[in-house]
Write an enzyme that holds these catalytic residues in place. Sequence first.
Site, PDB file in Angstrom:
ATOM      1  N   TYR A 166      32.036   7.216  53.446  1.00  0.00           N
ATOM      2  CA  TYR A 166      30.851   6.470  53.883  1.00  0.00           C
ATOM      3  C   TYR A 166      31.231   5.050  54.325  1.00  0.00           C
ATOM      4  O   TYR A 166      30.812   4.576  55.388  1.00  0.00           O
ATOM      5  CB  TYR A 166      29.867   6.438  52.714  1.00  0.00           C
ATOM      6  CG  TYR A 166      28.614   5.629  52.925  1.00  0.00           C
ATOM      7  CD1 TYR A 166      27.569   6.116  53.694  1.00  0.00           C
ATOM      8  CD2 TYR A 166      28.466   4.373  52.319  1.00  0.00           C
ATOM      9  CE1 TYR A 166      26.407   5.377  53.864  1.00  0.00           C
ATOM     10  CE2 TYR A 166      27.307   3.637  52.477  1.00  0.00           C
ATOM     11  CZ  TYR A 166      26.279   4.137  53.258  1.00  0.00           C
ATOM     12  OH  TYR A 166      25.135   3.396  53.423  1.00  0.00           O
ATOM     13  N   LYS A 170      30.736   3.631  58.099  1.00  0.00           N
ATOM     14  CA  LYS A 170      29.823   2.511  58.342  1.00  0.00           C
ATOM     15  C   LYS A 170      30.546   1.317  58.977  1.00  0.00           C
ATOM     16  O   LYS A 170      29.967   0.583  59.777  1.00  0.00           O
ATOM     17  CB  LYS A 170      29.163   2.076  57.030  1.00  0.00           C
ATOM     18  CG  LYS A 170      28.090   3.031  56.539  1.00  0.00           C
ATOM     19  CD  LYS A 170      27.081   3.326  57.610  1.00  0.00           C
ATOM     20  CE  LYS A 170      25.664   3.367  57.165  1.00  0.00           C
ATOM     21  NZ  LYS A 170      24.746   3.743  58.276  1.00  0.00           N
TER      22      LYS A 170
HETATM   23  N1  LIG Z   1      19.361   1.528  51.033  1.00  0.00           N
HETATM   24  C1  LIG Z   1      20.386   0.691  51.041  1.00  0.00           C
HETATM   25  O1  LIG Z   1      20.521  -0.193  50.168  1.00  0.00           O
HETATM   26  C2  LIG Z   1      21.416   0.765  52.132  1.00  0.00           C
HETATM   27  C3  LIG Z   1      22.553  -0.034  52.041  1.00  0.00           C
HETATM   28  C4  LIG Z   1      23.491   0.000  53.075  1.00  0.00           C
HETATM   29  C5  LIG Z   1      23.263   0.828  54.161  1.00  0.00           C
HETATM   30  N2  LIG Z   1      22.158   1.630  54.193  1.00  0.00           N
HETATM   31  C6  LIG Z   1      21.987   2.485  55.350  1.00  0.00           C
HETATM   32  O2  LIG Z   1      20.659   2.380  55.829  1.00  0.00           O
HETATM   33  C7  LIG Z   1      20.216   3.643  56.305  1.00  0.00           C
HETATM   34  C8  LIG Z   1      18.936   4.077  55.576  1.00  0.00           C
HETATM   35  O3  LIG Z   1      19.186   4.144  54.188  1.00  0.00           O
HETATM   36  P1  LIG Z   1      18.071   4.612  53.126  1.00  0.00           P
HETATM   37  O4  LIG Z   1      18.496   4.059  51.828  1.00  0.00           O
HETATM   38  O5  LIG Z   1      16.717   4.320  53.643  1.00  0.00           O
HETATM   39  O6  LIG Z   1      18.372   6.177  53.076  1.00  0.00           O
HETATM   40  P2  LIG Z   1      17.431   7.475  53.156  1.00  0.00           P
HETATM   41  O7  LIG Z   1      18.229   8.620  52.650  1.00  0.00           O
HETATM   42  O8  LIG Z   1      16.115   7.214  52.527  1.00  0.00           O
HETATM   43  O9  LIG Z   1      17.236   7.663  54.719  1.00  0.00           O
HETATM   44  C9  LIG Z   1      18.163   8.319  55.528  1.00  0.00           C
HETATM   45  C10 LIG Z   1      17.445   9.429  56.269  1.00  0.00           C
HETATM   46  O10 LIG Z   1      18.350  10.007  57.207  1.00  0.00           O
HETATM   47  C11 LIG Z   1      17.982  11.365  57.340  1.00  0.00           C
HETATM   48  N3  LIG Z   1      19.104  12.132  57.868  1.00  0.00           N
HETATM   49  C12 LIG Z   1      20.242  12.507  57.230  1.00  0.00           C
HETATM   50  N4  LIG Z   1      21.029  13.193  58.060  1.00  0.00           N
HETATM   51  C13 LIG Z   1      20.377  13.261  59.249  1.00  0.00           C
HETATM   52  C14 LIG Z   1      20.691  13.823  60.503  1.00  0.00           C
HETATM   53  N5  LIG Z   1      21.845  14.499  60.693  1.00  0.00           N
HETATM   54  N6  LIG Z   1      19.827  13.677  61.532  1.00  0.00           N
HETATM   55  C15 LIG Z   1      18.664  12.998  61.350  1.00  0.00           C
HETATM   56  N7  LIG Z   1      18.296  12.457  60.162  1.00  0.00           N
HETATM   57  C16 LIG Z   1      19.160  12.574  59.129  1.00  0.00           C
HETATM   58  C17 LIG Z   1      17.613  11.807  55.921  1.00  0.00           C
HETATM   59  O11 LIG Z   1      16.756  12.946  55.954  1.00  0.00           O
HETATM   60  C18 LIG Z   1      16.929  10.558  55.366  1.00  0.00           C
HETATM   61  O12 LIG Z   1      15.505  10.629  55.465  1.00  0.00           O
HETATM   62  C19 LIG Z   1      21.374   4.606  56.128  1.00  0.00           C
HETATM   63  O13 LIG Z   1      22.162   4.635  57.316  1.00  0.00           O
HETATM   64  C20 LIG Z   1      22.159   3.957  55.020  1.00  0.00           C
HETATM   65  O14 LIG Z   1      23.520   4.355  55.040  1.00  0.00           O
HETATM   66  C21 LIG Z   1      21.245   1.614  53.210  1.00  0.00           C
END
Ligand SMILES: NC(=O)c1ccc[n+]([C@@H]2O[C@H](COP(=O)([O-])OP(=O)(O)OC[C@H]3O[C@@H](n4cnc5c(N)ncnc54)[C@H](O)[C@@H]3O)[C@@H](O)[C@H]2O)c1
Length: 321
Positions: A166, A170
Amino acid sequence: MTKIDFSGRVALVTGAGGGLGREYCLALAARGAAVVVNDLGGSTAGEGASTDYADRVVDEIRAAGGKAVANYDSVATEAGGAGMVRAAIEAFDRIDIVVNNAGNQRNRRFGEFSEADIDAVLAVHLKGAFFVTQPAYTLMCRQGYGRIVLVGSQSGIFGNPIRANYGAAKTAMMGLMNVIAQEAPTDVLVNCLFPNAVGGRLGGKPGDVRPDAEFLAAAGAKVPHYIDGMQPSFVAAMLCYLASDRCTSSQNMYSVLGGKYSRIFAGLTEGWFRPGKVPPTPEDIVAHLAQIDDLSRYDVPRSGLDEMDTVIAAKRRTAQE
Ligand SMILES: NC(=O)c1ccc[n+]([C@@H]2O[C@H](COP(=O)([O-])OP(=O)(O)OC[C@H]3O[C@@H](n4cnc5c(N)ncnc54)[C@H](O)[C@@H]3O)[C@@H](O)[C@H]2O)c1
């Protein structure tokens, strides 16, 4: 200050059926954007599919008087990326904003990754960013306007344990951003957001491999200091700026963590310059390591060409000494 307004703009947010993506959609739609809410709707490991996630967010936006359509394609295939961009054109006739938010995780310790764990995460975060951004970018270049937001993570750019797949995927967003920004026409801008929020599905689930107790204790001790600003809406404010016509910079990276908004940048120290054609020995490197490592003076090149200028500057400085 004039309010940021997305009237007439069309946004595609991937992985927007919950967590941060949902918040981005609600914020963009509330300010007038027509939104394509994409979500595959599977598990956090990227298995399975469901229309429920995207549909729920579309219903929320419409109930509030906004414009939205759902799309259930996977970002991890070329056809899926093309399909969701086509959905924007079919529903709203254009595409102005792409937010590459979709994400999955398969957390393991570094020595324990299978090829499937590596492929599944690279497919969504890295290849997905290509598959979604490419068809949108082509249309944005033609219309002379576009805002592309790539989503990174502190897990890679700064590092957190048990997620090498991951973290690597990223951090690749930085390279993708840098190159697109060099090629893109004026007013097709690409920036990178490093979000942090609770409420998403990637925050950990039963059965996940967890970091060791010492890391968890150290992280736990810091939680009270930043938890207030960990609502997805804190991140959505920065996202809306980056997606707007008020954003005029490209190739920038911004972190949002616990209410603190910061620019992340890649720089290099002024370093040590070895003039002439005789290469240094490894012992010369050791002898100059303090100078090479000295963070007190540094450059932030905006391109590979810019880094060459730092050598020219070092050569001039050395000649003057
Ligand atoms: N939440 C955090 O603190 C955090 C920190 C760093 C980075 N991020 C990044 O931010 C983004 C959102 O994170 P989140 O915490 O809201 O996660 P989340 O899991 O709630 O949202 C991610 C969504 O992506 C969808 N998904 C997965 N594979 C897919 C695909 N192949 N095609 C289409 N949709 C797909 C999932 O169904 C999910 O609803 C992600 O890229 C995550 O890596 C989040």
